[in-house]
Design an enzyme around this catalytic site. Sequence first.
Site, PDB file in Angstrom:
ATOM      1  N   ASN A  11      -2.248  18.319  -4.704  1.00 35.99           N
ATOM      2  CA  ASN A  11      -0.907  17.936  -4.258  1.00 35.99           C
ATOM      3  C   ASN A  11      -0.521  18.891  -3.130  1.00 35.99           C
ATOM      4  OD1 ASN A  11       1.770  17.365  -3.898  1.00 35.99           O
ATOM      5  ND2 ASN A  11       2.426  17.960  -5.961  1.00 35.99           N
ATOM      6  N   TRP A  12      -0.548  18.370  -1.903  1.00 34.43           N
ATOM      7  CA  TRP A  12      -0.297  19.242  -0.753  1.00 34.43           C
ATOM      8  C   TRP A  12       1.185  19.524  -0.555  1.00 34.43           C
ATOM      9  CZ3 TRP A  12      -4.021  16.977   3.597  1.00 34.43           C
ATOM     10  CH2 TRP A  12      -5.342  17.053   3.124  1.00 34.43           C
ATOM     11  N   LYS A  13       2.035  18.831  -1.312  1.00 35.73           N
ATOM     12  CA  LYS A  13       3.491  18.998  -1.202  1.00 35.73           C
ATOM     13  C   LYS A  13       3.908  18.871   0.265  1.00 35.73           C
ATOM     14  CE  LYS A  13       3.405  21.506  -5.511  1.00 35.73           C
ATOM     15  NZ  LYS A  13       4.001  22.488  -6.409  1.00 35.73           N
ATOM     16  N   HIS A 101       7.213  14.242 -10.563  1.00 39.74           N
ATOM     17  CA  HIS A 101       6.940  15.666 -10.378  1.00 39.74           C
ATOM     18  C   HIS A 101       8.234  16.445 -10.614  1.00 39.74           C
ATOM     19  CE1 HIS A 101       5.838  19.486  -8.618  1.00 39.74           C
ATOM     20  NE2 HIS A 101       4.571  19.107  -8.709  1.00 39.74           N
ATOM     21  N   GLU A 103       9.481  18.884  -9.154  1.00 42.00           N
ATOM     22  CA  GLU A 103      10.256  19.183  -7.933  1.00 42.00           C
ATOM     23  C   GLU A 103      11.125  17.984  -7.553  1.00 42.00           C
ATOM     24  OE1 GLU A 103       6.924  20.499  -5.578  1.00 42.00           O
ATOM     25  OE2 GLU A 103       6.775  22.271  -6.856  1.00 42.00           O
ATOM     26  N   GLU A 173       2.719  19.522 -16.495  1.00 41.18           N
ATOM     27  CA  GLU A 173       2.958  20.652 -15.593  1.00 41.18           C
ATOM     28  C   GLU A 173       4.168  21.449 -16.076  1.00 41.18           C
ATOM     29  OE1 GLU A 173       1.194  19.929 -11.413  1.00 41.18           O
ATOM     30  OE2 GLU A 173       3.211  19.138 -11.413  1.00 41.18           O
ATOM     31  N   GLY A 179       3.567  27.247  -9.075  1.00 42.18           N
ATOM     32  CA  GLY A 179       3.768  28.106  -7.915  1.00 42.18           C
ATOM     33  C   GLY A 179       4.126  29.542  -8.254  1.00 42.18           C
ATOM     34  N   SER A 219      -0.311  26.540 -11.226  1.00 45.16           N
ATOM     35  CA  SER A 219      -1.062  27.738 -10.828  1.00 45.16           C
ATOM     36  C   SER A 219      -2.543  27.700 -11.213  1.00 45.16           C
ATOM     37  CB  SER A 219      -0.403  29.006 -11.387  1.00 45.16           C
ATOM     38  OG  SER A 219       0.892  29.165 -10.854  1.00 45.16           O
ATOM     39  N   GLY A 240      -1.588  22.578  -6.727  1.00 42.91           N
ATOM     40  CA  GLY A 240      -0.747  22.723  -5.543  1.00 42.91           C
ATOM     41  C   GLY A 240      -1.344  23.735  -4.576  1.00 42.91           C
TER      42      GLY A 240
HETATM   43  P1  13P Z   1       0.693  25.136  -8.033  1.00 40.81           P
HETATM   44  O1  13P Z   1      -0.766  24.871  -8.274  1.00 40.81           O
HETATM   45  O2  13P Z   1       0.979  25.659  -6.655  1.00 40.81           O
HETATM   46  O3  13P Z   1       1.303  25.951  -9.117  1.00 40.81           O
HETATM   47  O4  13P Z   1       1.434  23.706  -8.075  1.00 40.81           O
HETATM   48  C1  13P Z   1       1.235  22.880  -9.159  1.00 40.81           C
HETATM   49  C2  13P Z   1       1.858  21.575  -8.868  1.00 40.81           C
HETATM   50  O5  13P Z   1       3.071  21.456  -8.849  1.00 40.81           O
HETATM   51  C3  13P Z   1       0.978  20.440  -8.582  1.00 40.81           C
HETATM   52  O6  13P Z   1       1.687  19.257  -8.575  1.00 40.81           O
END
Ligand code: 13P
Length: 258
Positions: A11-13, A101, A103, A173, A179, A219, A240
Amino acid sequence: MTSRKPLISGNWKMNLNHFEAIQLIQKLSYALTKDDIEAVDVSVHPPFTDLRSVQTVLQADKIPIALGAQNCHWEAKGAFTGEIAPAMLSKLSVQYVITGHSERRQLFGETNEDVNRKVKAIVKAEMTPIMACGETLEQREAGEVEDHIVTQLREGLAGVKADDVSNMVIAYEPIWAIGTGATATPEDAQEVCALVRATVLDLYNKPTADAVRIQYGGSVKPGTAPEILTQPDIDGALIGGAALSAEDFAHCIQYRLR
Ligand code: 13P
């Protein structure tokens, strides 16, 4: 033993413009071998503006990585300024769409009902939803993990048919692990992923619970991937930060060799 093929998704966000996206997908294709892709399904989820560029590279170079999106709207078309319809994504050969998600839930107010509408719209457009769920640290400390996850699943999957759930992906998640560098322990991750599967069993039936793929996200790094990904109810990872480095993402995909 199960026959579920792991799915590792990047997931490149909100990172990388389309030039940077092309570079990353090319580097990733060099870093992965045929054996890696045979053992593990891989998807990348670039921002919308990168999708066409990444699709072109994947097709031109016949790279067996699936294209994914990070979100979509549930309506097919209309006056929804700034939104993207599912069919616009399937037309770009998008195979997986993340929905729910944390976020999007926390920063953009998405509810379980919205997530449910999106799951149905993604299925209708013949793509695979990756429906995310997960608790906050406060919920974990208050002993509310089970209630929260079961509610997210029950409401997110309401009215979705068993066959469609069999083909979908559910990502656990924990919000406190996203993150932050604080990965859940393999035991904690396994415990909640087993709860996710038990909830699908409860809502549907055994074949559906056995078939649904459950990812862990939060993470995941090359160092933590092997222990997480070898848990019995964990069928992949939603990654991420580490997915923004071709080397780190490839190392996560190669977890069996490490
Ligand atoms: P991280 O791997 O940066 O913690 O992010 C996880 C995530 O939200 C994937 O959708």
